[in-house]
Design an enzyme around this catalytic site. Structure first.
Site, PDB file in Angstrom:
ATOM      1  N   GLU A 203       1.477  -0.457  -5.081  1.00 49.95           N
ATOM      2  CA  GLU A 203       0.343   0.621  -5.329  1.00 49.95           C
ATOM      3  C   GLU A 203       1.383   1.893  -5.423  1.00 49.95           C
ATOM      4  OE1 GLU A 203      -3.246   3.365  -3.889  1.00 49.95           O
ATOM      5  OE2 GLU A 203      -1.533   2.849  -2.605  1.00 49.95           O
TER       6      GLU A 203
ATOM      7  N   ASP B 140       0.842  -1.185   0.050  1.00 52.46           N
ATOM      8  CA  ASP B 140       0.128   0.031  -0.106  1.00 52.46           C
ATOM      9  C   ASP B 140       0.844   1.121  -0.052  1.00 52.46           C
ATOM     10  OD1 ASP B 140      -2.586   1.473   0.538  1.00 52.46           O
ATOM     11  OD2 ASP B 140      -1.723   1.874   2.510  1.00 52.46           O
TER      12      ASP B 140
HETATM   13  C1  GLC Z   1      -3.918   3.481  -0.489  1.00 54.37           C
HETATM   14  C2  GLC Z   1      -5.420   2.706  -0.503  1.00 54.37           C
HETATM   15  C3  GLC Z   1      -6.377   3.569   0.148  1.00 54.37           C
HETATM   16  C4  GLC Z   1      -6.013   3.977   1.512  1.00 54.37           C
HETATM   17  C5  GLC Z   1      -4.712   4.814   1.116  1.00 54.37           C
HETATM   18  C6  GLC Z   1      -3.899   5.157   2.639  1.00 54.37           C
HETATM   19  O1  GLC Z   1      -4.066   4.349  -1.595  1.00 54.37           O
HETATM   20  O2  GLC Z   1      -5.866   2.078  -1.770  1.00 54.37           O
HETATM   21  O3  GLC Z   1      -7.748   3.155   0.006  1.00 54.37           O
HETATM   22  O4  GLC Z   1      -6.794   5.359   1.743  1.00 54.37           O
HETATM   23  O5  GLC Z   1      -3.840   3.834   0.807  1.00 54.37           O
HETATM   24  O6  GLC Z   1      -3.659   3.814   3.380  1.00 54.37           O
END
Ligand code: GLC
Length: 540
Positions: free
Chosen positions: A242, A200
């Site tokens: 991500e 993440d």
């Molecule tokens: C990522 C997740 C999102 C979350 C963020 C903070 O972008 O996909 O849903 O709010 O991280 O953890």
């Protein structure tokens, strides 16, 4: 070439909380999910990505973790998790879990200890400042919700860094003790059988914003450390990051094939929506050309939508405006500065042929496809829910009350089910669609089956094919065999000619309808409005 399972996986993401409730408390749980595994294996899913299911005060849909070694008691127990893993494995389904370690919840015992005592060993787990430096507004991940990335904590007598909500203090990744903890967390879930992690908010992990002593190279090196650790514990485990970053920064995540295995393809996703808005293939061609070449073991994860907003921040202001006008004309459909909080079918005005076009396109783009729960049945959004919750409504299983998601009274559900209109559970649900041979779910199943037969799309080298129609995107992926795929982005039928070598012919594999077999002499290939065709390229 070594068989790399993730290159041809069919990934499906879900949030346990909104998938299936087994005990009638209105909240989805692991026992419920386990019962639904046959549905997932039935449509051909081979890998699940579970959104955070750890104990959490739920300020950010579970992305604020207070215990990395447990299951949120609302969702079940570790025992339920292990049973779920066993049942998934029995069906040949792998599981990837979200690893949220850019930050913890403010309620995590580390933060509690850190704020109470300057001399606690946990103090340095977080990033503190007595005089927070100025920051660029673009660093605010939730503009209009938070107005700073620094929050004063009276107990600590200092400000702490948080890129996301203030209830999510950032961890200090330059601290070796934090890195050790992160590896320990990964080790724990690997022992329980997971096949990898979705990392993440990866960019925040390695940028070191606000960390005084941060050394960029050292921070980036952490991605290799994670990789080394994961691979040493489980050779086939993958790291999926991500990282919605500009093309020139992508190599920091893939390295030389020694860091992340996969990255979400944010760039191509945004180009895809622009191409759909303009109905012009050259946008997609530009998108593909913008992507850097990947080291052999690395892979893109392509998607249409996921649980967050559809981010458009890689497009120019005018391009964003075009996508907004086409797919999110009302202010209420937008979120933050560059986002759309909708699911695909309503964005396409519910037009089945356009919905098919988009999934056919995404599944055939070079990379691995990701579906999100509910996409297989064409679920819609609920714009009356706040923020990103509009696209996080419970899965619609049948036309029973609450869409078969839960037996609890409707007002006790973790989130309301879509119960009205074109996308209400009475019409859009698994059971009803399964009975209808022409339903989206049955079409999706065929798409998945076809994608599995065309492994070249996951492992081959790709090439853009020139056509004489600007609205037709044509590409080819080749390893031992070659797959040729055509998509007509426009609302009118057309015919295209492709320049193929004389000794090659095209054999239909999949399409929006049954077309007449090609007459290879004329070289002309008809396509319906929004039509698509997949071919094998054979030797004559
Ligand atoms: C990522 C997740 C999102 C979350 C963020 C903070 O972008 O996909 O849903 O709010 O991280 O953890």
């Amino acid at each position: 070439m070594k068989k790399l399972w993730y290159k041809n996986a069919i990934v499906y993401s879900l949030d346990v909380e909104t998938f299936m409730d087994s005990d009638g408390d209105g909240i989805g749980d692991f026992q419920g999910l386990t019962k639904c595994l046959d549905h997932l294996s039935g449509i051909g899913i081979t890998c699940l990505w579970l959104l955070p299911f750890y104990p959490s005060p739920n300020r950010d849909n579970g992305y604020d973790v207070m215990d990395y070694y447990n299951v949120d008691p609302r969702l079940g127990t570790l025992g339920d998790f292990v049973e779920f893993m066993h049942q998934a494995r029995e069906r040949g389904i792998r599981v990837i879990v979200d690893l949220v370690v850019n930050h913890t919840s403010i309620q995590h015992p580390w933060f509690q200890a850190a704020r109470k005592d300057k001399h606690s060993k946990y103090r340095d787990f977080y990033v503190w400042s007595e005089n927070p430096p100025k920051f660029e507004p673009k660093l605010l991940m939730f503009p209009n919700v938070e107005d700073s990335i620094w929050e004063y904590d009276a107990q600590a007598g200092a400000y702490y860094l948080h890129h996301f909500y203030k209830e999510q203090p950032d961890l200090n990744i330059s601290n070796p003790a934090v890195r050790e903890e992160i590896c320990k967390i990964m080790g724990f879930w690997l022992e329980l059988g997971v096949s990898g992690f979705r990392i993440d908010a990866a960019p925040f992990l390695i940028k070191g914003i606000g960390i005084k002593s941060a050394d960029r190279e050292d921070l980036q090196g952490f991605l290799s450390e994670m990789r080394e650790f994961v691979s040493s514990r489980r050779g086939d485990a993958v790291l999926l990051a991500e990282a919605n970053v500009p093309p020139e920064q992508i190599s920091a995540y893939f390295g030389k094939g020694d860091k992340m295995h996969m990255l979400f393809n944010f760039l191509l996703n945004q180009y895809m929506f622009l191409a759909l808005a303009r109905r012009e293939a050259c946008i997609l061609q530009d998108g593909l050309k913008t992507l850097p070449d990947l080291p052999g073991i690395c892979q893109w994860l392509n998607f249409v939508r996921h649980h967050d907003e559809l981010a458009l921040d890689r497009l120019s202001q005018t391009q964003q405006e075009e996508v907004f006008q086409a797919f999110a004309p009302d202010e209420n459909m937008r979120i933050y500065e560059h986002g759309i909080r909708r699911r695909l079918p309503p964005m396409m005005n519910g037009e089945r042929r356009r919905i098919e076009l988009v999934y056919s396109l995404m599944f055939s783009l070079p990379g691995t496809p990701l579906l999100r729960y509910g996409e297989e049945i064409g679920m819609g959004e609920d714009l009356s829910l706040p923020g990103r919750n509009s696209v996080r409504t419970p899965m619609q299983w049948s036309d029973a009350p609450n869409g078969g998601f839960s037996n609890a009274p409707a007002n006790a559900l973790v989130r309301s089910v879509i119960a009205e209109g074109e996308y209400g559970y009475q019409r859009v649900n698994v059971a009803t669609e399964q009975r209808d041979p022409n339903s989206l779910i049955n079409w999706m199943e065929r798409l998945i089956r076809t994608r599995k037969q065309c492994q070249e799309l996951g492992i081959g080298s790709w090439q853009i094919l020139e056509t004489d129609e600007p609205c037709v995107f044509a590409h080819c992926c080749e390893s031992q065999r070659a797959v040729v795929v055509l998509h007509n982005l426009a609302d009118r039928a057309c015919s295209v000619t492709l320049k193929l070598q004389d000794d090659k012919c095209l054999i239909d594999v999949f399409g929006d309808r049954q077309y007449e077999p090609l007459n290879n002499d004329s070289g002309s290939i008809p396509l319906e409005a929004y039509g698509y065709r997949w071919f094998w390229m054979n030797q004559m």
